[in-house]
Design an enzyme around this catalytic site. Structure first.
Site, PDB file in Angstrom:
ATOM      1  N   GLU A 356       0.833  -1.204   0.000  1.00 43.37           N
ATOM      2  CA  GLU A 356       0.000   0.000   0.000  1.00 43.37           C
ATOM      3  C   GLU A 356       0.865   1.251   0.000  1.00 43.37           C
ATOM      4  O   GLU A 356       0.490   2.277  -0.569  1.00 43.37           O
ATOM      5  CB  GLU A 356      -0.937   0.001   1.213  1.00 43.37           C
ATOM      6  CG  GLU A 356      -2.028   1.061   1.141  1.00 43.37           C
ATOM      7  CD  GLU A 356      -3.080   0.896   2.221  1.00 43.37           C
ATOM      8  OE1 GLU A 356      -4.192   0.430   1.900  1.00 43.37           O
ATOM      9  OE2 GLU A 356      -2.793   1.232   3.391  1.00 43.37           O
ATOM     10  N   HIS A 387       6.278 -27.519   3.209  1.00 44.89           N
ATOM     11  CA  HIS A 387       5.459 -28.602   2.662  1.00 44.89           C
ATOM     12  C   HIS A 387       4.341 -28.062   1.761  1.00 44.89           C
ATOM     13  O   HIS A 387       3.384 -28.777   1.468  1.00 44.89           O
ATOM     14  CB  HIS A 387       4.880 -29.432   3.806  1.00 44.89           C
ATOM     15  CG  HIS A 387       5.932 -30.006   4.702  1.00 44.89           C
ATOM     16  ND1 HIS A 387       6.532 -31.225   4.464  1.00 44.89           N
ATOM     17  CD2 HIS A 387       6.526 -29.504   5.818  1.00 44.89           C
ATOM     18  CE1 HIS A 387       7.434 -31.456   5.412  1.00 44.89           C
ATOM     19  NE2 HIS A 387       7.449 -30.429   6.245  1.00 44.89           N
ATOM     20  N   LYS A 502     -14.061   1.656  -3.550  1.00 46.09           N
ATOM     21  CA  LYS A 502     -15.036   2.134  -2.561  1.00 46.09           C
ATOM     22  C   LYS A 502     -16.161   2.909  -3.246  1.00 46.09           C
ATOM     23  O   LYS A 502     -17.342   2.731  -2.945  1.00 46.09           O
ATOM     24  CB  LYS A 502     -14.351   3.046  -1.536  1.00 46.09           C
ATOM     25  CG  LYS A 502     -13.394   2.356  -0.589  1.00 46.09           C
ATOM     26  CD  LYS A 502     -12.821   3.389   0.372  1.00 46.09           C
ATOM     27  CE  LYS A 502     -11.822   2.776   1.334  1.00 46.09           C
ATOM     28  NZ  LYS A 502     -11.263   3.795   2.252  1.00 46.09           N
TER      29      LYS A 502
END
EC number: 5.3.1.9
Length: 530
Positions: A356, A387, A502
């Site tokens: 960000e 793994h 937004k």
């Protein structure tokens, strides 16, 4: 005069572009591992870069590049309260939450900002003591046992990373006084899951929103209020604490909450864990003593980050190496692996912190740049990830630099001996083995079993994951990101990229989609299930 130039305009970057990486197989010796080591805060938390593809020639160019770009001078500008966040005309004051290093920083209203942060901190300590003593009880007269923080982005990721890192340490030292929980996602299942798992009568809720108008936090706050009311708690505000700006909607319009703590607009969410955003919950869960150690570690690391010598300034060197790996060697991601279960949330905070901050395509003067900026940050916990995705890291076609984080001792001091070694020794052995395997590889005539090596990594290590250590490590990464931003000549302290989504979401919620066929079509498929 401080020099603000694009990365590709710096003469020493042009020199760096012509320098080949060091061959790790031939140079990784005990002497190098001992010498290529820096303390992050001058004491017990170390940054080791012996397995990075650099040598003394690189270090010399790094030093010249740092000096040419005035990196330390730019850091001093931040510490002295200059308005470095130029797009929002704001200061950048997160360092001031853990101690004053530069000049007095006075805000426009004549308020001394160190005094402001210190007064908020004292208020936090006093409030925590009142809760712990039982002087402040829940709406139904119960002693508080749980804390739930409701916030998203920097109001959740950093605090959650610190909480999980310290929880077991606090338990071992009898400093874990309350249980902490987090609600961030707007998905109502998360709110329901958390609230249904605790006794609401014994729970204090922290609402964190800088503006007081964050969509997700407002929705989750209303979910909480409905839940409290349905449980017969009419005076629900007596169980809610607000963290926000002094002039936000929550501060100005909503009265009657148990307590208010204030943020400042000079600190972005991703840089806010050592402000009220992170410290209210940490003081409640783990006491003032823990908080002071976190701040001490961060402050000492902040001070050491002023060192102009790249060989004795861990975040500065880490930033220069990162630029070399991204912009010269073309490595596009960076993997953070902590060999400590307690740090399982830390890389998620670092994702936001770095991506960000530096995920930009224009420079600080709003001009398009033509070089790469931030790398993709991802990670996990060792040995689990060995793994899962380590196959790709060892033998895949992309080289991914890694940051390993490890500790000599465990937090809870419980262990078992099996096959002649303790589990903690096995954990550490795996960490060491991976560094060597990635660096040196292992030749095999069977191509399927051949390990090329030359996969660079750094190691951050200390004796134990303590509050002091996590504070130092937090500061290291914050300052690394800051120095990277300076080198890239971008503003690391705004985040315009989060705004468009937004706006469109609000448009969709208002059914204002008829002008965009794509929005309307997706809305029918997902929202209306046509």
């Amino acid at each position: 005069m401080i020099n603000y130039k694009n990365l590709n305009e710096l003469e020493n970057f042009k020199i760096l572009e012509r320098i080949d990486p060091e061959v790790l197989k031939t140079v990784l010796t005990g002497k190098r591992i001992k010498e290529y080591d820096i303390t992050i805060e001058g004491d017990s938390v170390h940054y080791n870069y012996a397995s990075k593809q650099i040598n003394e020639n690189h270090l010399k160019i790094f030093q010249n590049l740092s000096d040419e770009a005035n990196l330390i001078e730019k850091y001093k500008e931040i510490l002295n309260g200059e308005r470095v966040n130029i797009s929002e005309n704001r200061k950048v004051l997160h360092h001031l939450t853990r101690g004053q290093i530069g000049k007095d920083v006075i805000e426009d209203n004549k308020e001394n900002m160190r005094e402001f942060f210190q007064s908020e901190l004292e208020k936090i300590y006093n409030f925590a003591k009142q809760i712990h003593s039982g002087n402040i009880k829940s709406a139904n007269g119960k002693k508080f046992k749980n804390v739930v923080q409701i916030g998203i982005g920097g109001s959740s990721l950093g605090p959650k990373a610190l909480y999980s890192s310290i929880k077991n340490y606090a338990k071992k030292h009898n400093l874990a006084l309350m249980n902490g929980y987090f609600i961030s996602n707007i998905d109502p299942d998360e709110s329901a899951e958390v609230l249904n798992s605790i006794n609401i009568d014994e729970t204090l809720f922290i609402i964190v929103s800088k503006s007081g108008n964050t969509l997700e936090t407002k929705a989750n706050m209303q979910f909480l209020i409905n839940k409290l009311k349905s449980n017969g708690i009419k005076e629900y505000k007596k169980q809610m604490v607000i963290i926000t700006l002094k002039n936000s909607m929550l501060a100005l319009e909503e009265k009657g909450y148990l307590e208010y703590f204030f943020m400042h607009d000079s600190i972005g969410g991703r840089f806010s864990p050592t402000s009220a955003v992170g410290l209210v919950l940490l003081a409640l869960c783990f006491t003032e003593k823990i908080v002071k150690e976190i701040l001490k570690g961060a402050n000492k690391a902040d001070k050491k980050s002023l060192n102009k010598n790249v060989k004795d300034n861990a975040p500065l060197l880490a930033a220069l190496i990162s630029i070399y790996e991204r912009n010269v060697l073309n490595y596009s991601s960076n993997c953070i692996i902590a060999y400590s279960k307690a740090m399982e949330n830390f890389y998620l905070h670092l994702q936001q912190l770095e991506m960000e901050s530096n995920g930009k395509s224009v420079n600080r003067f709003n001009e398009t740049i033509n070089y790469k900026t931030v790398r993709i940050i991802w990670g996990g916990i060792g040995t689990d990830v060995q793994h899962s995705f380590f196959q790709m890291l060892h033998q895949g076609t992309d080289i991914v630099p890694m940051d390993f984080i490890g500790f000599n001792e465990t937090q809870l001091k419980e262990d078992v001996i099996s096959d002649n070694s303790s589990s903690n020794d096995k954990l550490k052995a795996n960490l060491i083995a991976q560094i060597i395997a990635f660096s040196k590889g292992k030749e095999n005539s069977n191509k399927n079993k051949n390990f090329k090596g030359e996969r660079p990594s750094a190691l951050i290590y200390s004796k134990e994951l303590t509050p002091y250590a996590i504070g130092s490590i937090l500061s290291h990464y914050e300052n690394k990101v800051m120095f990277e931003g300076f080198l890239l000549n971008i503003n690391s302290f705004d985040q315009e990229g989060v705004q468009l989504g937004k706006t469109l979401a609000n448009q969709i919620l208002k059914n204002d989609t008829f002008e965009d066929e794509a929005i309307e079509s997706y809305s029918k498929k997902i929202l209306k299930q046509d």
